[in-house]
Design a protein around this motif. Structure first.
Motif: not given
Length: 522
Positions: A4, A27-28, A131, A154-155, A239
């Motif tokens: 990450e 947000q990962g 990401t 997934r993020e 995002c």
């Protein structure tokens, strides 16, 4: 470096550190926080960070001395300064020392997210942006806000698009997408599609957040926006900054299909899935209650051709069992059963709707809530508003000041905004005057309340109805000590000359939602 991308937050206020951690971990990012300047410098000097968020005023070491010491060991790591008031000397020193950007406290999740992603995009750091490019899983559900949809990876990054209906073989003449780094708000313009023979179609953003990627492939071939709207025709990646709150207004499109023809059901299911629907097929009306219980859908498509003359009776029985069920009859052109179906209280009777893509309109109409009405008076009779004042549940005294011509008491945005605030049961005062917005006026207002929100109509190159924060407004520097209380929003006016608020009613409602949220959450 971990898988990450890593961020370091250095601020002596633990609330700021924790707030940034919550925002960016969703947000990962791998977020490390530190409230001690010396310890933070040690971490920054030996760490490998995509960016560092640095407070300017700290007790043991201010941000400029921190930055100067950091550059001896880390000459290129991007640094974003967090400051209560960006003075000109400090700004010049920060630029000399290689600061990449600054955000003014108190900042919102949108503002800090925008600063970080704008920085990462500019730096072209593959590790930091990995990401963003990761697509959602193939089976990730699509959530709809009107005709726009989103699905998350997934993020937590949301891929967004829209189901744009066309007739026949019409093609896209032009497509305008947002720019990376722009902040968009749920319900306000995201993109515009112009189809041959049709007026331009504005697509609303399904979520609020920062645009972190756009579908560059559409620049050379925009056909997938119409042909594969929920696949290759995606528009942008956002995002999200209010996902938990806004997702409640973005339901799934779940459809029940009653058909006794396996091949017809397969083709219809395939087309419905391409429109973003989740589909459950049943061949016997008796299965409805059980299937519906586990699927949570109140929309039933009935393939009339496969049910024959028994269809109207079946529909009547289903209506009696569940009056809330919306039933759409899919009929063939030679059917003679239309009168019999219409006496059974159906939502819609459609003749071969898959042939001309009418099914997309039908699904949209069945899944969307009816538009709200706007009671009001004639524009020339409506009383103008210069400001609206509330005390919100945080006991924050908030005043919204609007430029002349933007708010009216009995119609448009002014009426809707007052309605939203009264629904929240806030004590509300409004002033009919339209006072010119000057630094002295803002300074006076800032001395009497906790927050001042300024709404201006200004062409800033966005789509009509778009809203953006002007965090570096020129007149803010003239306000002086009260500058940290002032937030400025720029509204992109309509294209109608001398009518800045001649906007679509749905855009006006979304503007009222966003401004009331801003006033309530200060």
């Amino acid at each position: 470096m971990p898988n990450e991308p890593a961020l370091l937050v250095v601020d002596d206020e633990d609330a700021i550190c924790e707030g940034c951690r919550r925002i960016f971990s969703r947000q990962g990012f791998d977020v490390q926080k530190c409230s001690d300047a010396n310890q933070g410098l040690s971490l920054a000097a030996r760490g490998d960070y995509a960016a560092i968020l640095l407070d300017v005023k700290m007790p043991e070491m201010d941000g400029l001395h921190f930055l100067e010491a950091l550059r001896k060991d880390q000459p290129t790591v991007p640094v974003i300064l967090m400051t209560g008031y960006p003075s000109i000397p400090n700004a010049a020193s920060a630029i000399r020392l290689g600061a990449s950007d600054y955000v003014t406290k108190p900042f919102t999740p949108d503002e800090i997210t925008q600063a970080v992603h704008r920085l990462l995009h500019t730096s072209q750091n593959p590790a930091a942006t990995a990401t963003i490019s990761e697509p959602p899983a193939p089976d990730a559900p699509l959530h709809f806000f009107r005709d726009a949809w989103y699905q998350t990876n997934r993020e937590g990054i949301a891929r967004v698009g829209a189901v744009v209906v066309r007739r026949g073989a019409a093609k896209i003449q032009s497509l305008r997408l947002p720019k990376i780094g722009e902040v968009v708000y749920q319900g306000l313009p995201l993109a515009v599609v112009t189809i041959a023979g049709q007026p331009p179609r504005t697509i609303s953003a399904p979520l609020s957040g920062v645009v972190v990627a756009v579908n560059d492939a559409l620049a050379s071939d925009a056909a997938p926006v119409l042909d594969e709207p929920c696949g290759k025709g995606w528009l942008a990646c956002i995002c999200p900054t209010r996902l938990e709150e806004e997702s409640t207004r973005c339901p799934l499109r779940r459809v029940l299909l009653l058909s006794q023809d396996d091949e017809a059901a397969r083709q219809q299911t395939e087309r419905l899935c391409a429109l973003g629907c989740e589909v459950r097929r049943l061949s016997d009306p008796k299965e409805l209650t059980e299937v519906q219980r586990g699927f949570d859908s109140n929309l039933l498509l009935v393939d009339a051709k496969t049910l024959g003359t028994e269809g109207p009776g079946m529909v009547g029985a289903l209506n009696a069992a569940d009056p809330a069920l919306k039933i759409v009859v899919l009929a063939s052109a030679d059917s003679v059963l239309e009168p019999a179906y219409r006496t059974r209280r159906i939502f819609y009777y459609a003749v071969e709707p898959f042939a001309d893509n009418e099914i997309a309109d039908i699904i949209a109409g069945a899944c969307q809530a009816p538009p709200s009405t706007q009671p009001g008076t004639r524009r020339e009779q409506a009383q103008t508003l210069g400001c609206i004042f509330i005390t919100n549940r945080n006991r924050t005294r908030v005043r919204l000041i609007a430029a002349p011509g933007l708010l009216r008491r009995e119609d448009g945005l002014g009426l809707l905004l007052r309605q939203r605030l009264m629904e929240r049961r806030f004590p509300l005062e409004s002033s009919p005057s339209e006072t010119p917005i000057t630094p002295m006026h803002l300074l006076r207002e800032a001395s009497h309340c906790d927050r001042v929100i300024v709404l201006l109509a200004q062409d800033h190159g966005r789509l009509p109805g778009s809203l953006s924060r002007d965090t570096k407004a020129e007149y803010i520097a003239m306000v002086g000590a009260g500058a940290d209380k002032v937030t400025t929003f720029l509204l992109q006016p309509s294209d109608v000359p001398d009518e800045p608020m001649a906007l679509d009613p749905q855009i006006l409602e979304a503007l009222a939602d966003q401004l009331s949220h801003e006033m309530a959450s200060c």
